[in-house]
Design a protein around this motif. Structure first.
Motif, mmCIF file in Angstrom:
data_model
loop_
_atom_site.group_PDB
_atom_site.id
_atom_site.type_symbol
_atom_site.label_atom_id
_atom_site.label_comp_id
_atom_site.label_asym_id
_atom_site.label_seq_id
_atom_site.Cartn_x
_atom_site.Cartn_y
_atom_site.Cartn_z
ATOM 1 N N VAL A 315 0.822 -1.216 0.000
ATOM 2 C CA VAL A 315 0.000 0.000 0.000
ATOM 3 C C VAL A 315 0.856 1.265 0.000
ATOM 4 O O VAL A 315 0.338 2.356 -0.241
ATOM 5 N N ALA A 316 2.128 1.136 0.261
ATOM 6 C CA ALA A 316 3.048 2.277 0.223
ATOM 7 C C ALA A 316 4.469 1.745 0.202
ATOM 8 O O ALA A 316 4.720 0.590 0.544
ATOM 9 N N GLY A 317 5.410 2.588 -0.185
ATOM 10 C CA GLY A 317 6.811 2.174 -0.186
ATOM 11 C C GLY A 317 7.682 2.965 -1.127
ATOM 12 O O GLY A 317 8.894 3.010 -0.964
ATOM 13 N N GLU A 318 7.076 3.622 -2.126
ATOM 14 C CA GLU A 318 7.895 4.351 -3.099
ATOM 15 C C GLU A 318 8.508 5.604 -2.486
ATOM 16 O O GLU A 318 9.618 5.989 -2.819
ATOM 17 N N THR A 319 7.758 6.252 -1.585
ATOM 18 C CA THR A 319 8.261 7.443 -0.909
ATOM 19 C C THR A 319 8.065 7.309 0.597
ATOM 20 O O THR A 319 7.150 6.627 1.061
ATOM 21 N N GLU A 320 8.928 7.990 1.347
ATOM 22 C CA GLU A 320 8.780 8.022 2.801
ATOM 23 C C GLU A 320 7.463 8.685 3.194
ATOM 24 O O GLU A 320 6.751 8.214 4.084
ATOM 25 N N ALA A 321 7.155 9.804 2.545
ATOM 26 C CA ALA A 321 5.925 10.524 2.877
ATOM 27 C C ALA A 321 4.708 9.626 2.699
ATOM 28 O O ALA A 321 3.770 9.661 3.506
ATOM 29 N N GLY A 322 4.759 8.791 1.662
ATOM 30 C CA GLY A 322 3.649 7.876 1.422
ATOM 31 C C GLY A 322 3.508 6.840 2.517
ATOM 32 O O GLY A 322 2.387 6.460 2.884
ATOM 33 N N VAL A 323 4.620 6.380 3.055
ATOM 34 C CA VAL A 323 4.584 5.408 4.161
ATOM 35 C C VAL A 323 3.931 6.027 5.385
ATOM 36 O O VAL A 323 3.020 5.449 5.997
ATOM 37 N N TYR A 324 4.384 7.215 5.762
ATOM 38 C CA TYR A 324 3.805 7.866 6.941
ATOM 39 C C TYR A 324 2.329 8.214 6.716
ATOM 40 O O TYR A 324 1.496 8.055 7.614
ATOM 41 N N GLU A 325 2.013 8.668 5.523
ATOM 42 C CA GLU A 325 0.626 9.033 5.229
ATOM 43 C C GLU A 325 -0.298 7.825 5.348
ATOM 44 O O GLU A 325 -1.406 7.924 5.880
ATOM 45 N N ALA A 326 0.164 6.675 4.860
ATOM 46 C CA ALA A 326 -0.656 5.462 4.925
ATOM 47 C C ALA A 326 -0.866 5.000 6.364
ATOM 48 O O ALA A 326 -1.789 4.225 6.641
ATOM 49 N N LEU A 327 -0.020 5.482 7.274
ATOM 50 C CA LEU A 327 -0.172 5.159 8.690
ATOM 51 C C LEU A 327 -0.869 6.296 9.448
ATOM 52 O O LEU A 327 -0.825 6.354 10.678
ATOM 53 N N ASP A 328 -1.490 7.210 8.696
ATOM 54 C CA ASP A 328 -2.207 8.353 9.286
ATOM 55 C C ASP A 328 -1.277 9.214 10.124
ATOM 56 O O ASP A 328 -1.625 9.661 11.224
ATOM 57 N N MET A 329 -0.103 9.476 9.572
ATOM 58 C CA MET A 329 0.893 10.293 10.257
ATOM 59 C C MET A 329 1.393 11.375 9.311
ATOM 60 O O MET A 329 1.460 11.180 8.095
ATOM 61 N N ALA A 330 1.761 12.519 9.888
ATOM 62 C CA ALA A 330 2.506 13.508 9.115
ATOM 63 C C ALA A 330 3.926 12.989 8.898
ATOM 64 O O ALA A 330 4.419 12.161 9.665
ATOM 65 N N PHE A 331 4.577 13.487 7.862
ATOM 66 C CA PHE A 331 5.965 13.125 7.618
ATOM 67 C C PHE A 331 6.819 13.562 8.813
ATOM 68 O O PHE A 331 6.723 14.697 9.282
ATOM 69 N N VAL A 332 7.638 12.657 9.308
ATOM 70 C CA VAL A 332 8.489 12.949 10.464
ATOM 71 C C VAL A 332 9.893 13.312 9.981
ATOM 72 O O VAL A 332 10.573 12.476 9.373
ATOM 73 N N PRO A 333 10.340 14.545 10.190
ATOM 74 C CA PRO A 333 11.701 14.907 9.783
ATOM 75 C C PRO A 333 12.721 13.959 10.402
ATOM 76 O O PRO A 333 12.574 13.543 11.567
ATOM 77 N N PRO A 334 13.752 13.599 9.659
ATOM 78 C CA PRO A 334 14.728 12.621 10.164
ATOM 79 C C PRO A 334 15.329 12.990 11.518
ATOM 80 O O PRO A 334 15.561 12.106 12.356
ATOM 81 N N ALA A 346 3.122 13.235 15.305
ATOM 82 C CA ALA A 346 2.828 13.104 13.874
ATOM 83 C C ALA A 346 1.411 12.597 13.658
ATOM 84 O O ALA A 346 0.712 13.015 12.727
ATOM 85 N N ALA A 347 0.972 11.688 14.517
ATOM 86 C CA ALA A 347 -0.392 11.154 14.401
ATOM 87 C C ALA A 347 -1.434 12.211 14.745
ATOM 88 O O ALA A 347 -2.536 12.222 14.182
ATOM 89 N N ALA A 348 -1.082 13.121 15.645
ATOM 90 C CA ALA A 348 -2.024 14.156 16.071
ATOM 91 C C ALA A 348 -1.904 15.433 15.243
ATOM 92 O O ALA A 348 -2.650 16.390 15.481
ATOM 93 N N GLY A 349 -1.003 15.445 14.276
ATOM 94 C CA GLY A 349 -0.797 16.647 13.475
ATOM 95 C C GLY A 349 -0.162 17.781 14.254
ATOM 96 O O GLY A 349 -0.422 18.951 13.985
ATOM 97 N N GLU A 350 0.689 17.446 15.230
ATOM 98 C CA GLU A 350 1.252 18.453 16.123
ATOM 99 C C GLU A 350 2.775 18.546 16.057
ATOM 100 O O GLU A 350 3.418 19.055 16.982
ATOM 101 N N LEU A 351 3.369 18.078 14.960
ATOM 102 C CA LEU A 351 4.817 18.217 14.815
ATOM 103 C C LEU A 351 5.179 19.691 14.630
ATOM 104 O O LEU A 351 4.429 20.454 14.025
#
Length: 615
Positions: A315-334, A346-351
């Motif tokens: 369901v995801a894997g081509e991009t990091e953002a896509g992985v986090y999005e599929a888990l209902d998370m904002a992209f987490v900066p490294p 990230a899950a609460a949209g509070e990063l």
């Protein structure tokens, strides 16, 4: 490593060996020459090809040093340096990694005891032999023995500032290959940790073997350690560089997995399990209808067969953002991936919206040739202006404890420098004095190119007093106060010391709070929460010193400061124009502490900086 850096390193080694053999004055000349060769804009190999006169045009490179540089490019070695190496066959880098052991100590211990390595130094200390050498005592021997474990451990990891340029060069090389679709660093270096083990690189390509072949042929690689069909390891500039090649459809998942940290990855994989998903380096898979799809398959076991781990529908894997999005998370900066609350945020949209290097408007902590810098006031101002900064602070060392030689400025020197700063401002096109009350200054006045403030890096003594007098401090635009001595004091004393310093009415910024030098000395260990609370109350900013050998305060201290309501200053502590570019190391360290642009005082306009200083 550029040839300029290579030659500079040789000159620095020359200086250490000369000092170790008792030669005076020359070591300083070689170190100054090394600094200017490293900074010089023209490739040193081109100048050497033109002859000694061309090399000698570099500031502080005299005829004798110029001839040695030309000799190196003509013959591949410097005969006098080889003689010194033969005269003193020691592991200089390893021995001087022990706090309190400098080149002169190395020379003395080699002459008296034949010590050449860290192991031999430890054996001599354990046997009580060091205290028998003239000039050494039992306390010195005890300190050396206590500091050896830190030095030994430090040698296992590479400073971020040493590894990142190698990683950048490898990444640029790979990105230019036609067979490479995407490339990125991963691991701890992508999280911008202060030290790293190996450099990890990830590439997306449908031609795995050709990429591996090209990588092992990278001109900057000193040796190939191993190579397979989709993996390879080389050694470059003393650091191991590992490459992994994956298919484009798996690049994002692999990048997320290999960036880590392990604790962050476990937390994210557990979130996947809760949603009947499986996350590993091959992708994010829907395994709701698959038996035995969780457990070990989610644990990221590198020994598992790859096909067995591509189970279910991807369901995801081509991009990091896509992985986090599929888990209902904002992209987490490294930089945040340390399992310190970022998954929940990230899950609460509070990063946080983290500060960027481009957000910096100026540098509040820099040095010139008035103290231990290598360039004039005007040269440093011009370099800051060329980088697009709105303002620049001249903050040379004040005289005081921990400042060696005659490089620190006393009160009379500081008053004299104030006039010199104004003279330098008049020499630099578009520069104005930052303290002018009419509001002039870059960012406030379109006619002004850069605003210049006169400051000082004052010294905090062991009890927390500032060793420059109050009247002088009051006349300055900005005061950075830093610990340079008594860096082995106990935690309670260190805490009281720094609290007293940040509460001083003329101190604006607490510079490199622990005084650590990464891989060389640990510095003091104050109760950072108590210190930043006092700083917040006093309106004193906490510095993130961007010198890659310091990165002090670290990310944990930055987060504590932000939580306490204290401001942050990201400064380079630059002693040359080139070191102004170290700002990125400080910014990424601040990002590790969840710092946003509003938290950083030198991300404010000139007027905003004045407002902070006037409060």
């Amino acid at each position: 490593m550029s040839r300029n850096d290579e030659v500079a390193a040789l000159l620095e080694e020359f200086a250490d060996l000369l000092e170790a053999t008792g030669v005076e004055y020359k070591p300083t000349a070689y170190r100054r020459a090394a600094e200017n060769v490293r900074e010089h804009t023209a490739p040193i190999e081109n100048l050497a090809g033109e002859g000694e006169d061309a090399v000698a045009e570099i500031d502080r490179v005299g005829d004798a040093i110029a001839s040695k540089i030309v000799e190196y490019f003509q013959t591949g070695e410097i005969e006098e340096l080889e003689d010194l190496r033969e005269e003193l066959p020691v592991d200089m880098a390893g021995l001087t990694a022990v706090e309190g052991v400098g080149p002169k100590t190395v020379g003395s211990l080699y002459e008296a005891l034949g010590v050449t390595t860290l192991d031999e130094l430890e054996a001599a200390a354990e046997a009580g032999e060091i205290q028998t050498v003239s000039g050494f005592g039992a306390k010195t021997e005890e300190n050396i023995l206590e500091n050896i474990p830190f030095a030994r451990e430090a040698r296992k990891r590479t400073r971020l500032g040493d590894a990142r340029p190698v990683a950048d060069a490898a990444l640029a090389y790979l990105t230019d290959l036609d067979a490479v679709a995407s490339a990125e660093v991963c691991g701890s270096i992508r999280r911008w940790r202060a030290t790293i083990g190996d450099i990890d690189l990830l590439v997306a390509s449908d031609a795995h073997e050709s990429v591996v072949e090209a990588f092992t042929g990278w001109p900057e690689a000193d040796a190939t350690i191993e190579a397979g069909t989709g993996k390879a390891s080389v050694r470059a500039d003393g650091t191991r560089v590992d490459l992994r090649v994956v298919d484009a459809a798996e690049f994002g998942a692999a990048l997320q997995y290999f960036t880590g940290s392990r604790a962050h990855n476990v937390a994210v994989r557990n979130r996947a399990i809760d949603r009947d998903l499986k996350l590993n380096e091959y992708g994010l898979f829907d395994v709701s209808g698959v038996d035995d799809a969780d457990g070990d398959a989610n644990a990221g076991d590198d020994g598992a067969d790859a096909d067995s781990r591509r189970v279910g529908e991807r369901v995801a894997g081509e991009t990091e953002a896509g992985v986090y999005e599929a888990l209902d998370m904002a992209f987490v900066p490294p930089e945040l991936r340390e399992d310190n609350g970022e998954v929940e945020a990230a899950a609460a949209g509070e990063l946080p919206e983290l500060v960027e290097t481009g957000d910096l408007r100026g540098d509040l902590h820099t040095h010139t040739d008035w103290s231990d810098g290598g360039f004039s006031i005007a040269e440093m101002i011009e370099a800051a202006a060329e980088r697009g900064y709105d303002y620049h602070v001249v903050s040379d060392h004040a005289a005081g404890p921990g400042i060696f030689g005659n490089t620190g400025l006393d009160e009379a020197d500081i008053a004299e420098q104030a006039a010199a700063v104004e003279d330098a401002v008049s020499e630099v096109d578009g520069a104005v004095m930052g303290r002018e009350s009419d509001g002039a200054g870059a960012g406030d006045d379109a006619d002004a190119r850069i605003a210049v403030f006169h400051g000082i890096e004052a010294n905090i003594d062991a009890e927390g007093a500032i060793t420059t007098d109050d009247a002088t401090l009051a006349d300055l635009d900005l005061v950075v106060a830093s610990p340079h001595s008594a860096l082995g004091q106990d935690d309670d004393a260190a805490t009281e010391r720094l609290i007293r310093a940040v509460e001083h009415p003329h101190v604006d910024v607490l510079g490199h709070p622990t005084g650590r030098i990464i891989n060389s000395r640990p510095g003091i260990s104050p109760d950072i929460e108590a210190v930043v609370a006092a700083a917040a109350d006093a309106g004193t900013a906490i510095e993130v010193n961007a010198n890659p050998a310091r990165l002090d305060a670290d990310g944990d201290a930055v987060r504590a400061a932000i939580d306490a309501g204290a401001a942050i200053a990201v400064n380079t502590d630059a002693h040359s124009p080139r070191e102004l570019d170290n700002a990125r190391y400080g910014v990424h360290t601040a990002r590790r502490g969840w710092a946003e642009t509003a938290d950083v005082i030198n991300a404010r306009s000139t007027a905003g900086l004045r407002e902070f200083l006037d409060d």
